[in-house]
Enzyme design. Structure first.
Site, PDB file in Angstrom:
ATOM      1  N   ILE A  12       0.836  -1.201   0.000  1.00  0.00           N
ATOM      2  CA  ILE A  12       0.000   0.000   0.000  1.00  0.00           C
ATOM      3  C   ILE A  12       0.871   1.251   0.000  1.00  0.00           C
ATOM      4  CG2 ILE A  12      -1.904   1.206   1.125  1.00  0.00           C
ATOM      5  CD1 ILE A  12      -2.754  -1.405   2.390  1.00  0.00           C
ATOM      6  N   THR A  35      11.979  -5.397   5.040  1.00  0.00           N
ATOM      7  CA  THR A  35      11.795  -6.779   5.468  1.00  0.00           C
ATOM      8  C   THR A  35      11.267  -7.563   4.274  1.00  0.00           C
ATOM      9  OG1 THR A  35       9.560  -6.271   6.264  1.00  0.00           O
ATOM     10  CG2 THR A  35      11.367  -6.091   7.853  1.00  0.00           C
ATOM     11  N   GLU A  83       3.689  -4.867  10.221  1.00  0.00           N
ATOM     12  CA  GLU A  83       3.530  -6.264   9.846  1.00  0.00           C
ATOM     13  C   GLU A  83       2.042  -6.487   9.650  1.00  0.00           C
ATOM     14  OE1 GLU A  83       5.812  -8.536   9.319  1.00  0.00           O
ATOM     15  OE2 GLU A  83       7.546  -7.347   9.908  1.00  0.00           O
ATOM     16  N   ASP A 134      -9.608  -2.520   8.900  1.00  0.00           N
ATOM     17  CA  ASP A 134     -10.970  -2.827   9.335  1.00  0.00           C
ATOM     18  C   ASP A 134     -11.006  -3.969  10.345  1.00  0.00           C
ATOM     19  OD1 ASP A 134     -10.276  -4.894   7.605  1.00  0.00           O
ATOM     20  OD2 ASP A 134     -12.036  -4.710   6.320  1.00  0.00           O
ATOM     21  N   GLU A 135      -9.921  -4.735  10.432  1.00  0.00           N
ATOM     22  CA  GLU A 135      -9.918  -5.911  11.301  1.00  0.00           C
ATOM     23  C   GLU A 135      -9.961  -5.556  12.783  1.00  0.00           C
ATOM     24  OE1 GLU A 135      -7.457  -9.224  10.289  1.00  0.00           O
ATOM     25  OE2 GLU A 135      -7.190  -8.526   8.236  1.00  0.00           O
ATOM     26  N   TYR A 159      -2.472 -10.035  14.853  1.00  0.00           N
ATOM     27  CA  TYR A 159      -2.301  -8.898  13.950  1.00  0.00           C
ATOM     28  C   TYR A 159      -3.270  -7.773  14.279  1.00  0.00           C
ATOM     29  CZ  TYR A 159      -3.341  -5.926   9.981  1.00  0.00           C
ATOM     30  OH  TYR A 159      -3.608  -4.834   9.207  1.00  0.00           O
ATOM     31  N   SER A 160      -4.572  -8.082  14.303  1.00  0.00           N
ATOM     32  CA  SER A 160      -5.560  -7.027  14.514  1.00  0.00           C
ATOM     33  C   SER A 160      -5.448  -6.430  15.913  1.00  0.00           C
ATOM     34  CB  SER A 160      -6.975  -7.542  14.260  1.00  0.00           C
ATOM     35  OG  SER A 160      -7.293  -8.650  15.080  1.00  0.00           O
ATOM     36  N   SER A 162      -2.626  -6.006  17.503  1.00  0.00           N
ATOM     37  CA  SER A 162      -1.486  -5.073  17.463  1.00  0.00           C
ATOM     38  C   SER A 162      -1.863  -3.782  16.752  1.00  0.00           C
ATOM     39  CB  SER A 162      -0.277  -5.745  16.793  1.00  0.00           C
ATOM     40  OG  SER A 162      -0.492  -5.950  15.411  1.00  0.00           O
ATOM     41  N   ARG A 223     -15.343 -10.355   2.812  1.00  0.00           N
ATOM     42  CA  ARG A 223     -14.495  -9.184   2.970  1.00  0.00           C
ATOM     43  C   ARG A 223     -15.005  -8.074   2.043  1.00  0.00           C
ATOM     44  NH1 ARG A 223     -13.568 -12.092   6.566  1.00  0.00           N
ATOM     45  NH2 ARG A 223     -11.576 -13.029   7.176  1.00  0.00           N
ATOM     46  N   ARG A 291      -8.132 -21.315   8.934  1.00  0.00           N
ATOM     47  CA  ARG A 291      -7.236 -20.562   9.817  1.00  0.00           C
ATOM     48  C   ARG A 291      -7.799 -20.560  11.245  1.00  0.00           C
ATOM     49  NH1 ARG A 291      -7.308 -14.498   8.082  1.00  0.00           N
ATOM     50  NH2 ARG A 291      -5.622 -15.058   6.658  1.00  0.00           N
ATOM     51  N   HIS A 294     -10.648 -17.734  12.474  1.00  0.00           N
ATOM     52  CA  HIS A 294     -10.898 -17.006  11.228  1.00  0.00           C
ATOM     53  C   HIS A 294     -12.171 -16.165  11.346  1.00  0.00           C
ATOM     54  CE1 HIS A 294     -10.343 -17.383   6.573  1.00  0.00           C
ATOM     55  NE2 HIS A 294     -10.364 -16.136   6.997  1.00  0.00           N
TER      56      HIS A 294
END
Length: 352
Positions: A12, A35, A83, A134-135, A159-160, A162, A223, A291, A294
């Site tokens: 992005i 990275t 990340e 959005d997560e 992830y979301s 963090s 999504r 996952r 999920h």
């Protein structure tokens, strides 16, 4: 004047920088640690652009960031550095905590120190624009309305979580220190330069290589899909006229199941690069173990951005997907460059 873009060699971030120069000539400092998902080739078209300066480095390096802010008289920071892959966060969350939370904290402190020492006019014009997801709003049921800026945070993955933490830090630096911040929470982005661990580029790569197209569970996870160039345009508008301290959701109004996305992708590949045996790429679709944790559905209510800043997504999903598929077909060398040994090891672990 100059803007500092962090995470500028990622998916992005690089699209934002490229779109910035298609619209404006103001200088950009691109900062990226490079990275696995950061790729200087994404910015190679700017190699001879005197208004663009790339620096390899970490947003957590306060000495480096402070020196860049002062040297280039930065008027705004646009923070893409993160990340971002949920699967990786599930398997190893440490980097997500370090970059998304600690890194954002250090970047905020560098910005605050710099901003405090600006003269009044420059201080008034400075902005810290934070890019989120959005997560952070958590999973929605199929009948729930899309998430808006007033909804509570309910992150469900490392992830979301963090990213939610980083959003709270940004808000706190505004409330406590009055640092002039803006936050953007966007839907699922797709488009050129996306690292092929995400659904669309992964399936394009696998389709062309004759490999299975892996879909988690039953493929019915929903999504909202946002073409990355629409996201870039939204960020420019928020940076230009967004109200300090506010959050703006950016959505594409394109809710699709993962299975619908992959089926549309296969249909497009059948037309643009048909198989020699006449079969459809859809024959390669394979359902794999779901996952952990999920989320069923994400959806974004972008009406605040649309009404207050007069922004609208320009791409339909069908046209955005076609542009994306054509880009990957025309940039096989880019794909070969990013698909390294580390990537192959990761894919093998994910989809043995």
């Amino acid at each position: 004047m100059t803007i500092l873009v962090t995470g500028a060699a990622g998916f992005i971030g690089s699209n934002f920088v490229l779109d910035w120069f298609s619209q404006l000539t103001e200088d950009v400092i691109s900062l990226d640690l490079l990275t696995y998902a950061g790729n200087l080739q994404n910015l190679s078209s700017l190699d001879n652009n005197l208004h663009h300066h790339f620096v390899q480095g970490n947003i957590g390096d306060r000495n480096l960031v402070s020196s860049l802010l002062k040297k280039y008289q930065v008027r705004a920071i646009v923070n893409f550095a993160a990340e971002s892959h949920v699967d990786r966060s599930i398997h190893e969350s440490k980097d997500f905590i370090e970059t998304n939370i600690v890194g954002t904290y250090n970047l905020l402190e560098s910005a605050r120190s710099y901003w405090n020492n600006l003269d009044q006019n420059l201080k008034q014009d400075f902005r810290f624009l934070h890019i989120s997801s959005d997560e952070v709003y958590g999973s929605l049921d199929l009948t729930d309305p899309p998430s808006n800026e007033k909804d509570p945070y309910k992150p469900n993955s490392p992830y979301s979580a963090s990213k939610a933490a980083s959003d709270h830090l940004v808000r706190a630096w505004f409330q406590t220190y009055k640092l002039p911040v803006l936050t953007v929470n966007s839907a699922n982005n797709y488009g050129p330069y996306q690292f092929p661990e995400k659904l669309i580029p992964l399936c394009i790569l696998n389709a062309l290589q004759g490999k299975p197209l892996p879909i988690y569970g039953d493929g019915q996870q929903v999504r909202d899909w946002l073409y990355v160039k629409d996201h870039s345009a939204a960020i420019r508008e928020v940076l230009k006229q967004g109200h300090i301290g506010e959050t703006y959701n950016v959505g594409g109004r394109n809710e699709k199941t993962n299975l619908e996305v992959v089926e549309a992708l296969c249909t497009m590949l059948d037309a643009l690069k048909p198989k020699s045996n006449g079969k459809s790429y859809a024959d390669q679709i394979t359902f794999v173990k779901d996952r952990f944790g999920h989320d069923k559905r994400y959806a974004i209510d972008a009406s605040k951005l649309e009404s207050e800043l007069n922004w609208r997504a320009q791409e339909t999903f069908e046209m955005g997907l076609r542009k994306t598929v054509l880009w990957y077909l025309e940039n096989a060398a880019w794909m070969d460059h990013v698909v390294t040994g580390e990537y192959q090891d990761w894919i093998q672990k994910q989809y043995p």
